[in-house]
Design a protein around this motif. Structure first.
Motif, PDB file in Angstrom:
ATOM      1  N   ARG A   1      14.603   4.815   4.579  1.00  0.00           N
ATOM      2  CA  ARG A   1      14.535   3.989   5.781  1.00  0.00           C
ATOM      3  C   ARG A   1      13.393   2.977   5.648  1.00  0.00           C
ATOM      4  N   PRO A   2      13.567   1.765   6.182  1.00  0.00           N
ATOM      5  CA  PRO A   2      12.549   0.713   5.987  1.00  0.00           C
ATOM      6  C   PRO A   2      11.187   1.074   6.585  1.00  0.00           C
ATOM      7  N   GLU A   3      11.189   1.884   7.668  1.00  0.00           N
ATOM      8  CA  GLU A   3       9.894   2.211   8.277  1.00  0.00           C
ATOM      9  C   GLU A   3       9.083   3.158   7.393  1.00  0.00           C
ATOM     10  N   HIS A   4       9.709   3.724   6.374  1.00  0.00           N
ATOM     11  CA  HIS A   4       9.002   4.609   5.452  1.00  0.00           C
ATOM     12  C   HIS A   4       8.535   3.890   4.191  1.00  0.00           C
ATOM     13  N   VAL A   5       8.806   2.592   4.118  1.00  0.00           N
ATOM     14  CA  VAL A   5       8.342   1.809   2.967  1.00  0.00           C
ATOM     15  C   VAL A   5       7.317   0.815   3.472  1.00  0.00           C
TER      16      VAL A   5
ATOM     17  N   ILE B   1       4.150   2.063  -5.952  1.00  0.00           N
ATOM     18  CA  ILE B   1       4.901   1.439  -7.033  1.00  0.00           C
ATOM     19  C   ILE B   1       5.011  -0.058  -6.770  1.00  0.00           C
ATOM     20  N   ALA B   2       5.033  -0.823  -7.847  1.00  0.00           N
ATOM     21  CA  ALA B   2       5.085  -2.275  -7.732  1.00  0.00           C
ATOM     22  C   ALA B   2       6.551  -2.723  -7.647  1.00  0.00           C
ATOM     23  N   LEU B   3       6.831  -3.547  -6.632  1.00  0.00           N
ATOM     24  CA  LEU B   3       8.203  -4.035  -6.452  1.00  0.00           C
ATOM     25  C   LEU B   3       8.164  -5.533  -6.181  1.00  0.00           C
ATOM     26  N   GLN B   4       9.273  -6.212  -6.518  1.00  0.00           N
ATOM     27  CA  GLN B   4       9.314  -7.647  -6.285  1.00  0.00           C
ATOM     28  C   GLN B   4       9.841  -7.939  -4.875  1.00  0.00           C
ATOM     29  N   VAL B   5       9.215  -8.889  -4.182  1.00  0.00           N
ATOM     30  CA  VAL B   5       9.678  -9.289  -2.861  1.00  0.00           C
ATOM     31  C   VAL B   5      10.784 -10.329  -3.043  1.00  0.00           C
TER      32      VAL B   5
ATOM     33  N   TYR C   1       9.405  -2.838   5.974  1.00  0.00           N
ATOM     34  CA  TYR C   1       8.749  -3.613   7.026  1.00  0.00           C
ATOM     35  C   TYR C   1       7.326  -3.887   6.617  1.00  0.00           C
ATOM     36  N   SER C   2       6.789  -5.001   7.098  1.00  0.00           N
ATOM     37  CA  SER C   2       5.389  -5.321   6.787  1.00  0.00           C
ATOM     38  C   SER C   2       4.781  -6.084   7.952  1.00  0.00           C
ATOM     39  N   ASP C   3       3.507  -5.858   8.236  1.00  0.00           N
ATOM     40  CA  ASP C   3       2.827  -6.620   9.285  1.00  0.00           C
ATOM     41  C   ASP C   3       2.472  -8.016   8.786  1.00  0.00           C
TER      42      ASP C   3
ATOM     43  N   MET D   1       5.044 -10.108  -6.571  1.00  0.00           N
ATOM     44  CA  MET D   1       5.074  -8.660  -6.764  1.00  0.00           C
ATOM     45  C   MET D   1       4.050  -8.049  -5.813  1.00  0.00           C
ATOM     46  N   ALA D   2       4.382  -6.866  -5.265  1.00  0.00           N
ATOM     47  CA  ALA D   2       3.419  -6.191  -4.392  1.00  0.00           C
ATOM     48  C   ALA D   2       3.581  -4.693  -4.580  1.00  0.00           C
ATOM     49  N   VAL D   3       2.552  -3.939  -4.176  1.00  0.00           N
ATOM     50  CA  VAL D   3       2.574  -2.491  -4.332  1.00  0.00           C
ATOM     51  C   VAL D   3       2.992  -1.856  -3.006  1.00  0.00           C
ATOM     52  N   PHE D   4       3.946  -0.918  -3.078  1.00  0.00           N
ATOM     53  CA  PHE D   4       4.457  -0.255  -1.880  1.00  0.00           C
ATOM     54  C   PHE D   4       4.388   1.252  -2.039  1.00  0.00           C
TER      55      PHE D   4
END
Lengths: 341, 563
Positions: free
Chosen positions: A280-284, A291-295, A320-322, A330-333
């Motif tokens: 679910r998006p609220e858990h990411v 882990i590094a993922l591409q936006v 989701y992100s504020d 790339m960002a870490v999630f």
């Protein structure tokens, strides 16, 4: 009052495929069940069988001690003591609001002062007493909806059926009407069955949700239960926002996945057979380590940003992100939780 | 527990009785006709009537008048449909309404009015001083005259069919063509006309079939000049009753039915591959600005209406007011004698008023009850039986009235089995033929209103606890009231003016208004025939105006002159 039981209920039209296929379901007295599914899944046919407009081709319906429908025969709708809010509201255009609401009472032999008093009581509940002498054509959509509801309320039916009652209303009115329905359920104590294709509506209203697809019943559970632990890919995709990923889950039999397990799966460390995993998006969320993922995409939705992330193999994950994150970066999630379907 | 009934089930008796009535009104007489025609052929070869040259001359006359008439209808109907649907001319509604009037007029009155308008004895021409000299032949007593009047009478059918097609052309289709670079003239040629073609084909074939079955026009225009068409041939055969009559009538009727079927087959052929439905959102229709051409086009359309509508009717009024045949109408000669004669002194016309009123009212109300039950069944039951039922209802309406009348003669000429008396020669045979012929007219508004009612309205009443009778009374009847009213007025209107069926079925004392007009004209009393016609036209216009008032409560397409 009475419990409603559906036994292996099926409906096949002449020569065609089954619209409803072997549905068994118990709705306890006073329960509020939402029948949820995409259009064409058979939920409206099921509702119409409960009302007595359609006859099952197999199975039976039992209300309390009484068998009311079988493949051999059906108790006519007019003798079921049920009530229904139709998608089109089905208000009789030639009668006033008060006549519409009072009609079921009239058929039960209620007359004169008592008829007027009970009609006005029902109209009071939906706050329409001052429009009693209007014709339906002179009402707004929300008001018509409330008249239809008052007509259900007036005779204290055993079962109230609602067929996508909010489908024709705009978003603001929907929220207000959901409130009215909850209130109506609490006050009347009637058993209610609510057909909808809108999962948010089902979550907000029902004490239990039954998910249907292609004529079959897939899962019946309380809203929070079905949200956290959906059974199978169809239910997982239908309830809430979420990404369903096909991941190698290794030898693990545990269905509820914690942070460490999720990260191991997403990095492909577990190996083994592929399984569908719901995240679910609220858990990411963006985090210091993970882990590094591409936006891929970032859309501002008001209260936050909705992100689409790409995994190494190209499959997509919602988050989701504020903060706004630039597409392509790339960002870490951190992935907090997952559910193996 | 007690056995439960089947869900959705209407009472069994309802289906059974409706089905039985429809069988009696449609399948039984038509089956009798087909049997009579075929049995005679098998027994003794082709009926002699089919070998007579007169029959084939009538066949050729029927074909030539119907085909020529169809071309006239297409020219007139298409011009009016294109102008009122696609251009920016003014007073479109009024133009359309006036253009539809000839369709609702009884054909024998149309023919009578045109005869009074032209020719050497025309009171109108005499009054204006431009009548041709006496002894000049009446130009309408000819194949061309019959074809022209058939064309005028049936042009509204082409107009309606085409207008429906044009109304379905969405504006965005035309706008897309304009943006692609097509000028208005090009859009008309490449987009609009091809899309309007199916309507034109359908209208043309209805005009042809109606021409084949028309009795009133060739009876008034053809019989004096010995030009017979198949309907008038049947009529004259019946008048000269002989031993072979029944087999002859059956053979001629089947011949007529075959021409109609061939016409419809050609239509099917022409329409195949031209199904252009559901193309975009139909909202507003496209409109082409005529610019400097608008005034001439408007003038042309009104001139056509003047010639086909106003002038004949003026001639009719004029000839009803002159004291004797061939006298010009002036302030000295004007007289209301003819009206007094038909309203008070001639027992024939007084009886005819009574008969037509009784027949029309009984048929209208009886059919309403039947239509209500049938429409309810058609909506709640599906399947081959119901489709068959609809076909059985449509056939008697689609067949030429002459054919239907012959079928009922064959069915009822012999005494009824077990009862020992015959319906032939009584008013009841006309009533039964009317019920059969106008069932489709009565059913259409009721059925389309039923189809528009949200089924949930009835279901909500069921769940409230209302049984079948209660639902009919409290929910369906009040909602259906305007459509029921339209059904009754329409059947009354058409039945009151009917000639073809009653011309074959009447006998002394059971004549209808249509028969009375025809007989008065036939016996040379054209002033009385004109006066009676004027009264009938006034009644038609009044009933049509009544329906116009009802129109805004009615589903689309219920009134034949509105789309």
């Amino acid at each position: 009052m009475a419990t409603l039981i559906l036994n292996h209920l099926s409906k096949a039209y002449d020569g065609g495929r089954a619209a409803v296929n072997g549905v068994s379901l118990t709705v306890r007295d006073g329960g509020f069940l939402a029948l949820l599914g995409p259009s064409g899944c058979g939920k409206t046919t099921l509702l119409r069988m409960i009302a007595g407009f359609e006859q099952p081709s197999d199975g039976s319906i039992v209300l309390g001690e009484r068998v009311i429908s079988t493949a051999e025969g059906a108790l006519p709708p007019e003798r079921r003591n049920m009530a229904m809010v139709f998608q089109s509201y089905a208000l009789w255009p030639h009668m006033t609001v008060a006549q519409n609401v009072g009609y079921p009472l009239k058929l039960r032999g209620v007359k004169g002062e008592k008829l007027r008093r009970k009609t006005m009581e029902a109209l009071d509940v939906v706050r329409l007493a001052d429009l009693a002498e209007r014709r339906p054509a002179a009402l707004s959509g929300g008001q018509r909806q409330r008249v239809a509801l008052a007509r259900c309320l007036v005779t204290s039916p055993d079962v109230v059926l609602l067929d996508e009652p909010l489908a024709n209303l705009d978003r603001h009115l929907r929220a207000a009407m959901e409130e009215t329905f909850r209130d109506f359920h609490a006050r009347s104590g009637a058993t209610m069955i609510y057909v909808t294709h809108d999962q948010a509506e089902a979550m907000a209203l029902a004490t239990e949700i039954a998910v249907m697809s292609e004529g079959r019943l897939l899962q019946v559970a309380a809203p929070n239960e079905i949200y956290a632990r959906p059974e199978g890919k169809v239910v997982g995709g239908l309830i809430g926002q979420g990404s369903i990923l096909s991941l190698p889950v290794g030898a693990g039999r545990e269905r509820s996945l914690d942070r460490a397990a999720c990260h191991a799966l997403l990095l492909g460390e577990a190996g083994g057979d592929l399984r569908d995993v719901l995240i679910r998006p609220e858990h990411v969320r963006p985090a210091a380590d993970g882990i590094a993922l591409q936006v891929r995409d970032c859309v501002f939705t008001g209260e936050r940003h909705a992100l689409t992330l790409a995994l190494a193999d190209g499959s997509l994950l919602k988050a989701y992100s504020d903060e706004r994150l630039a597409p392509g970066s790339m960002a870490v999630f951190s992935v907090e939780r997952g559910w193996s379907l | 527990m007690r056995r439960l009934p089947h869900a959705n089930s209407q009472p069994g008796w309802l289906f059974a009785s409706v089905f039985l009535v429809i069988l009696l009104l449609s399948a039984v007489p038509l089956g009798r006709l087909a049997y009579a025609g075929l049995a005679a052929t098998f027994r003794s070869g082709l009926p002699p009537v089919l070998l007579e040259t007169g029959t084939w001359r009538a066949f050729a006359n029927t074909l030539s008048t119907s085909v020529l008439g169809m071309f006239v209808s297409v020219a007139l109907g298409a011009a009016f449909a294109l102008a009122t649907s696609l251009s920016d001319i003014r007073r479109k509604r009024l133009l359309g309404f006036c253009f539809m009037l000839p369709m609702m007029m009884p054909p024998q009155i149309t023919a009578l009015a045109w005869v009074e308008m032209s020719g050497p004895a025309s009171p109108l021409l005499k009054t204006l001083g431009i009548a041709p000299p006496l002894g000049t032949p009446q130009p309408l007593y000819s194949i061309g005259g019959i074809a022209l009047l058939l064309g005028v009478q049936h042009a509204p059918l082409v107009f309606l069919a085409m207008q429906a097609g044009l109304a379905a052309i969405p504006r965005d289709v035309v706008e897309a063509a304009r943006l692609s670079g097509a000028a208005p003239r090009r859009v008309l040629r490449d987009i609009v006309l091809p899309l309007a073609l199916p309507g034109l084909i359908a209208g043309a074939s209805i005009a042809f079939v109606s021409g084949v079955g028309n009795f009133g026009i060739p009876a008034i225009l053809g019989i004096p000049a010995s030009i017979l068409t198949l309907p008038t041939l049947v009529y004259s055969r019946l008048a000269s009753f002989g031993s072979q009559t029944f087999a002859d009538l059956a053979a001629l009727s089947l011949l007529m039915a075959a021409i109609c079927a061939a016409g419809l087959a050609v239509q099917q052929r022409a329409l195949s591959g031209r199904d252009y439905r559901t193309i975009g959102l139909s909202g507003a229709s496209p409109v082409f600005a005529l610019g400097p051409w608008r005034a001439p086009v408007e003038a042309g359309l009104w001139l056509v209406l003047l010639v086909i509508l106003a002038a004949p009717f003026a001639a009719l009024v004029a000839s009803s007011l002159v004291p004797a045949y061939g006298v010009p109408l002036t302030t000295e000669t004007v007289s209301l004698r003819a009206y007094g004669e038909i309203l008070f002194r001639q027992s024939v016309t007084v009886t005819a008023f009574g008969n037509s009123a009784f027949l029309a009212a009984t048929a209208a109300l009886g059919l309403l009850v039947l239509s209500f039950a049938t429409a309810y069944l058609l909506l709640h039951r599906k399947g081959a039986a119901m489709a068959f039922l609809l076909v059985l209802i449509e056939i008697p309406y689609a067949l030429p009235g002459i054919v239907l009348a012959v079928a009922f003669i064959l069915l009822f000429a012999a005494p009824l089995p077990g009862l020992g008396f015959s319906l032939y020669g009584t008013i009841w045979i006309i009533l039964i033929a009317y019920l059969s012929s106008f069932f489709a007219v009565s059913l259409k508004p009721v059925l389309s209103a039923f189809r528009q009612i949200d089924p949930a309205l009835e279901e909500a009443a069921r769940l409230s606890g209302a049984g079948l009778g209660r639902r009919m009374r409290d929910i369906l009847l009040p909602i259906m009231a305007p459509a029921a009213g339209a059904s009754v007025v329409l059947v009354f209107l058409i039945a009151c003016n009917e000639l073809t069926v009653s011309a074959l079925l009447w006998s002394a004392g059971t004549q209808t208004l249509g028969v009375a007009i025809f007989n008065l004209d036939d016996s040379g009393s054209s002033d009385l025939a004109s006066a009676l016609s004027v009264l009938v036209v006034a009644m038609i216009v009044a009933l049509m105006a009544l329906l116009e008032v009802l129109a805004r409560y009615l589903p689309d397409g219920v009134l034949p002159w509105r789309r």
